[in-house]
Design a protein around this motif. Sequence first.
Motif, PDB file in Angstrom:
ATOM      1  N   ALA A  61       0.835  -1.209   0.000  1.00  0.00           N
ATOM      2  CA  ALA A  61       0.000   0.000   0.000  1.00  0.00           C
ATOM      3  C   ALA A  61       0.868   1.256   0.000  1.00  0.00           C
ATOM      4  O   ALA A  61       0.542   2.247  -0.653  1.00  0.00           O
ATOM      5  N   ILE A  62       1.982   1.200   0.710  1.00  0.00           N
ATOM      6  CA  ILE A  62       2.880   2.356   0.770  1.00  0.00           C
ATOM      7  C   ILE A  62       3.692   2.486  -0.511  1.00  0.00           C
ATOM      8  O   ILE A  62       3.769   3.556  -1.120  1.00  0.00           O
ATOM      9  N   HIS A  63       4.297   1.392  -0.937  1.00  0.00           N
ATOM     10  CA  HIS A  63       5.231   1.465  -2.066  1.00  0.00           C
ATOM     11  C   HIS A  63       4.521   1.508  -3.420  1.00  0.00           C
ATOM     12  O   HIS A  63       4.908   2.268  -4.300  1.00  0.00           O
ATOM     13  N   TYR A  64       3.506   0.691  -3.596  1.00  0.00           N
ATOM     14  CA  TYR A  64       2.846   0.583  -4.900  1.00  0.00           C
ATOM     15  C   TYR A  64       1.516   1.328  -4.970  1.00  0.00           C
ATOM     16  O   TYR A  64       0.826   1.242  -5.990  1.00  0.00           O
ATOM     17  N   ASP A  65       1.127   2.005  -3.928  1.00  0.00           N
ATOM     18  CA  ASP A  65      -0.161   2.699  -3.885  1.00  0.00           C
ATOM     19  C   ASP A  65      -1.300   1.758  -4.268  1.00  0.00           C
ATOM     20  O   ASP A  65      -2.101   2.021  -5.163  1.00  0.00           O
TER      21      ASP A  65
END
Length: 152
Positions: A61-65
Amino acid sequence: ILKASSSHGLPWYSWLMAFLAVATAFAGLLFLTACMKRYDATYSSAMFVGSFVVSASIMSAIHYDTFLHLYTIWNILLYPTGLIVLMTGVWILVVVVVDKERHNNNTASHHHEQYSSLQQSANVSHHKEMEEEEESIPLVNLSSKTSRKNKD
């Protein structure tokens, strides 16, 4: 991301990242093995997989949205629902294992109390038997026998 036609080679930190990836994976397996030796294997593996999936979801969720790429209502509903179902299953396992351990501890303490009371009653009955035997043995007065021999 490196392109295949890059002539510069790998950056200096790529070997460090590869080493750390292998080291953390190996350390995670060591922790899982130690946990499986100490606790129930079903509980340990469920905790390991559950924590891995949740942490991977947070990192993605943080890195790949990830949440920005959920376009349909099904994706928006099913992705978090899957995580909730997973965490509910892990929670159920935790509750079952904790209840099982409490039951085992209560049973063990109950057996210990029964054993202690049996041991105490056995000690009391043994002491009573010893006292009864002592009372039934006739006492011999040695001083009177020795005084008779000296008189003769």
